[in-house]
Design a protein around this motif. Sequence first.
Motif, PDB file in Angstrom:
ATOM      1  N   SER A  39      -5.416   9.602  -7.170  1.00 44.36           N
ATOM      2  CA  SER A  39      -4.684  10.679  -7.844  1.00 44.36           C
ATOM      3  C   SER A  39      -3.939  11.580  -6.863  1.00 44.36           C
ATOM      4  N   ALA A  40      -4.304  11.545  -5.587  1.00 44.85           N
ATOM      5  CA  ALA A  40      -3.585  12.284  -4.547  1.00 44.85           C
ATOM      6  C   ALA A  40      -3.177  11.305  -3.464  1.00 44.85           C
ATOM      7  N   VAL A  41      -1.900  11.273  -3.142  1.00 45.05           N
ATOM      8  CA  VAL A  41      -1.409  10.381  -2.099  1.00 45.05           C
ATOM      9  C   VAL A  41      -1.822  10.910  -0.737  1.00 45.05           C
ATOM     10  N   LYS A  42      -1.518  12.154  -0.459  1.00 48.86           N
ATOM     11  CA  LYS A  42      -1.860  12.781   0.817  1.00 48.86           C
ATOM     12  C   LYS A  42      -2.493  14.136   0.540  1.00 48.86           C
ATOM     13  N   PRO A  43      -3.839  14.189   0.436  1.00 53.69           N
ATOM     14  CA  PRO A  43      -4.484  15.487   0.296  1.00 53.69           C
ATOM     15  C   PRO A  43      -4.358  16.280   1.594  1.00 53.69           C
ATOM     16  N   VAL A  44      -4.044  17.546   1.463  1.00 54.19           N
ATOM     17  CA  VAL A  44      -3.937  18.431   2.621  1.00 54.19           C
ATOM     18  C   VAL A  44      -4.797  19.672   2.339  1.00 54.19           C
TER      19      VAL A  44
ATOM     20  N   GLY B  24       0.826  -1.200   0.000  1.00 54.44           N
ATOM     21  CA  GLY B  24       0.000   0.000   0.000  1.00 54.44           C
ATOM     22  C   GLY B  24       0.857   1.244   0.000  1.00 54.44           C
ATOM     23  N   ALA B  25       0.845   1.989  -1.114  1.00 52.72           N
ATOM     24  CA  ALA B  25       1.708   3.164  -1.239  1.00 52.72           C
ATOM     25  C   ALA B  25       0.908   4.449  -1.124  1.00 52.72           C
ATOM     26  N   GLY B  26       0.060   4.514  -0.087  1.00 58.65           N
ATOM     27  CA  GLY B  26      -0.608   5.762   0.262  1.00 58.65           C
ATOM     28  C   GLY B  26       0.289   6.580   1.183  1.00 58.65           C
ATOM     29  N   GLY B  27      -0.321   7.516   1.902  1.00 58.21           N
ATOM     30  CA  GLY B  27       0.469   8.373   2.767  1.00 58.21           C
ATOM     31  C   GLY B  27       1.195   7.625   3.866  1.00 58.21           C
ATOM     32  N   VAL B  28       0.536   6.652   4.487  1.00 61.36           N
ATOM     33  CA  VAL B  28       1.168   5.872   5.553  1.00 61.36           C
ATOM     34  C   VAL B  28       2.245   4.959   4.979  1.00 61.36           C
ATOM     35  N   GLY B  29       1.909   4.252   3.903  1.00 59.41           N
ATOM     36  CA  GLY B  29       2.877   3.328   3.307  1.00 59.41           C
ATOM     37  C   GLY B  29       4.130   4.028   2.813  1.00 59.41           C
ATOM     38  N   LEU B  30       3.958   5.172   2.146  1.00 63.92           N
ATOM     39  CA  LEU B  30       5.135   5.879   1.639  1.00 63.92           C
ATOM     40  C   LEU B  30       5.924   6.542   2.765  1.00 63.92           C
ATOM     41  N   SER B  31       5.271   6.881   3.866  1.00 64.41           N
ATOM     42  CA  SER B  31       6.023   7.364   5.034  1.00 64.41           C
ATOM     43  C   SER B  31       6.890   6.249   5.602  1.00 64.41           C
ATOM     44  N   ALA B  32       6.345   5.027   5.622  1.00 60.98           N
ATOM     45  CA  ALA B  32       7.150   3.875   6.048  1.00 60.98           C
ATOM     46  C   ALA B  32       8.309   3.652   5.094  1.00 60.98           C
ATOM     47  N   LEU B  33       8.039   3.783   3.806  1.00 61.43           N
ATOM     48  CA  LEU B  33       9.090   3.603   2.806  1.00 61.43           C
ATOM     49  C   LEU B  33      10.204   4.634   2.988  1.00 61.43           C
TER      50      LEU B  33
ATOM     51  N   ALA C 191       5.264   4.680  -9.348  1.00 61.97           N
ATOM     52  CA  ALA C 191       6.336   5.515  -9.898  1.00 61.97           C
ATOM     53  C   ALA C 191       6.923   6.427  -8.828  1.00 61.97           C
ATOM     54  N   LEU C 192       6.065   6.993  -7.983  1.00 65.02           N
ATOM     55  CA  LEU C 192       6.543   7.863  -6.917  1.00 65.02           C
ATOM     56  C   LEU C 192       7.386   7.070  -5.910  1.00 65.02           C
ATOM     57  N   ALA C 193       6.969   5.852  -5.605  1.00 68.84           N
ATOM     58  CA  ALA C 193       7.732   5.016  -4.669  1.00 68.84           C
ATOM     59  C   ALA C 193       9.156   4.800  -5.159  1.00 68.84           C
TER      60      ALA C 193
ATOM     61  N   PRO D 163      16.827  -4.516  -0.177  1.00 71.38           N
ATOM     62  CA  PRO D 163      16.015  -3.601  -0.967  1.00 71.38           C
ATOM     63  C   PRO D 163      14.765  -3.147  -0.217  1.00 71.38           C
ATOM     64  N   VAL D 164      14.234  -2.017  -0.661  1.00 78.59           N
ATOM     65  CA  VAL D 164      12.917  -1.554  -0.232  1.00 78.59           C
ATOM     66  C   VAL D 164      11.997  -1.707  -1.442  1.00 78.59           C
ATOM     67  N   VAL D 165      10.867  -2.368  -1.228  1.00 79.10           N
ATOM     68  CA  VAL D 165       9.939  -2.663  -2.323  1.00 79.10           C
ATOM     69  C   VAL D 165       8.550  -2.183  -1.923  1.00 79.10           C
ATOM     70  N   ALA D 166       7.844  -1.552  -2.858  1.00 73.58           N
ATOM     71  CA  ALA D 166       6.471  -1.100  -2.623  1.00 73.58           C
ATOM     72  C   ALA D 166       5.516  -1.887  -3.510  1.00 73.58           C
ATOM     73  N   VAL D 167       4.303  -2.081  -3.007  1.00 68.16           N
ATOM     74  CA  VAL D 167       3.254  -2.761  -3.760  1.00 68.16           C
ATOM     75  C   VAL D 167       2.008  -1.896  -3.728  1.00 68.16           C
ATOM     76  N   ASP D 168       1.457  -1.582  -4.898  1.00 71.81           N
ATOM     77  CA  ASP D 168       0.253  -0.753  -4.973  1.00 71.81           C
ATOM     78  C   ASP D 168      -0.382  -0.926  -6.348  1.00 71.81           C
ATOM     79  N   PRO D 169      -1.718  -0.888  -6.438  1.00 74.15           N
ATOM     80  CA  PRO D 169      -2.364  -1.038  -7.746  1.00 74.15           C
ATOM     81  C   PRO D 169      -2.308   0.208  -8.622  1.00 74.15           C
ATOM     82  N   VAL D 170      -1.967   1.376  -8.056  1.00 71.60           N
ATOM     83  CA  VAL D 170      -1.997   2.630  -8.805  1.00 71.60           C
ATOM     84  C   VAL D 170      -0.612   2.920  -9.373  1.00 71.60           C
ATOM     85  N   ALA D 171      -0.535   3.025 -10.711  1.00 70.26           N
ATOM     86  CA  ALA D 171       0.759   3.177 -11.379  1.00 70.26           C
ATOM     87  C   ALA D 171       1.499   4.437 -10.941  1.00 70.26           C
ATOM     88  N   SER D 172       0.774   5.554 -10.761  1.00 70.07           N
ATOM     89  CA  SER D 172       1.447   6.803 -10.377  1.00 70.07           C
ATOM     90  C   SER D 172       2.073   6.692  -8.995  1.00 70.07           C
ATOM     91  N   ARG D 173       1.448   5.943  -8.112  1.00 64.52           N
ATOM     92  CA  ARG D 173       2.015   5.754  -6.768  1.00 64.52           C
ATOM     93  C   ARG D 173       3.231   4.834  -6.823  1.00 64.52           C
TER      94      ARG D 173
END
Length: 363
Positions: free
Chosen positions: A354-359, A194-203, A225-227, A213-223
């Motif tokens: 489309s937004a990982v962490k909306p603020v 999960g490469a949302g706000g919590v997952g990417l903070s862990a990453l 790519a960001l990982a 290695p550090v590996v991310a798993v997420d169904p959203v291609a843009s996330r």
Amino acid sequence: MRRVRAAVTREPGAPFTVRDVELEDPRPREVLVRMGAVGVCHTDLGIQAGWPRQLTPMVFGHEGAGRVEAVGAEVTGLAPGDPVCLTFASCGACPRCAAGHPAYCDSARDLNLSGGRGDGTTTLRLDGAPLHGGFFGQSSFATHAVVHERGVVKVPSGLPATVTAPLGCGGQTGAGTVLNRLRPEPGTSLVVLGAGGVGLSALLAAVAVGCDPVVAVDPVASRRALAVELGARAALPPGDDLVEVLRDLTGGGACHVVDTTGRPEMLHRAVAALRPRGELAFLGLGGEVTFDMMRLMTKGVRMHGVMEGDSDPACFIPELIDLHRRGLFPVDRLITTFPFEEIDAAVAAMRDGSAVKPVLTFP
């Protein structure tokens, strides 16, 4: 009482409606904060959907940041004008709080999820009637909030509120799971599901301490790519061959897996992708999951349920800010801003990925 604007939920799962409401002055150990920004978290949406009807109407929001406008008579260490980050509430007196683990406070439910203060009162009123609030000690989907002093962390001046806000929950939950609970050695493998706000903070935390290695798993291609841009060696969709690919990438199995999805099928994959004596930390809101006990025993799997990164915010949020200033925790890369009045657009962007962490930002 003062007039403020707040996003009100009329009933469980109902849309947010921005309304004029009334807010009490702070009590002796409370602080009035004018919001500069507030993060939108999946926890807001997940809990909102199942929130008890008897505790509505309700104001959610629990990643607030802003400036102190007033302090109660017994508050120390804070003064009007101070920039602050808001976080969860805790009693400060129980054995868990005394040991530096306030996320497991004996009074956590009453202080964070009761629809008001721990004594049953609420700081808010709508059309003259009580309006439930106190969500995670704050209810910061509003221009102002009255919060207990233990949920207020003073931060350096000059740090944008948009950067500070996510640290109060999502940032410290993901990063704290890595830094406070798993504490991986440099060179050990770590997978984030999960490469949302919590997952990417862990990453980001895993990259900062030299996991490899550090590996991310997420169904959203843009996330995905960001990982990779943030330091992941690989980012994968959750395909049928996920376990096999993860085991190959990590040399026979991951040392650590952080699950932010809460999905039973992903948790089972997480166990399968671990190496013997590997560790699984689960952070996502989910229901009941059944595991094969023999599999857990023969692999020596260690499982961690983690709340709020098992952090003491007064100590840990300044640590994250220090990492950010050193370029090791670029949480700003996760953020997309929306005006507060466009909260529905922020929620939609979170839901469609489309937004990982909306603020949300305030004038």
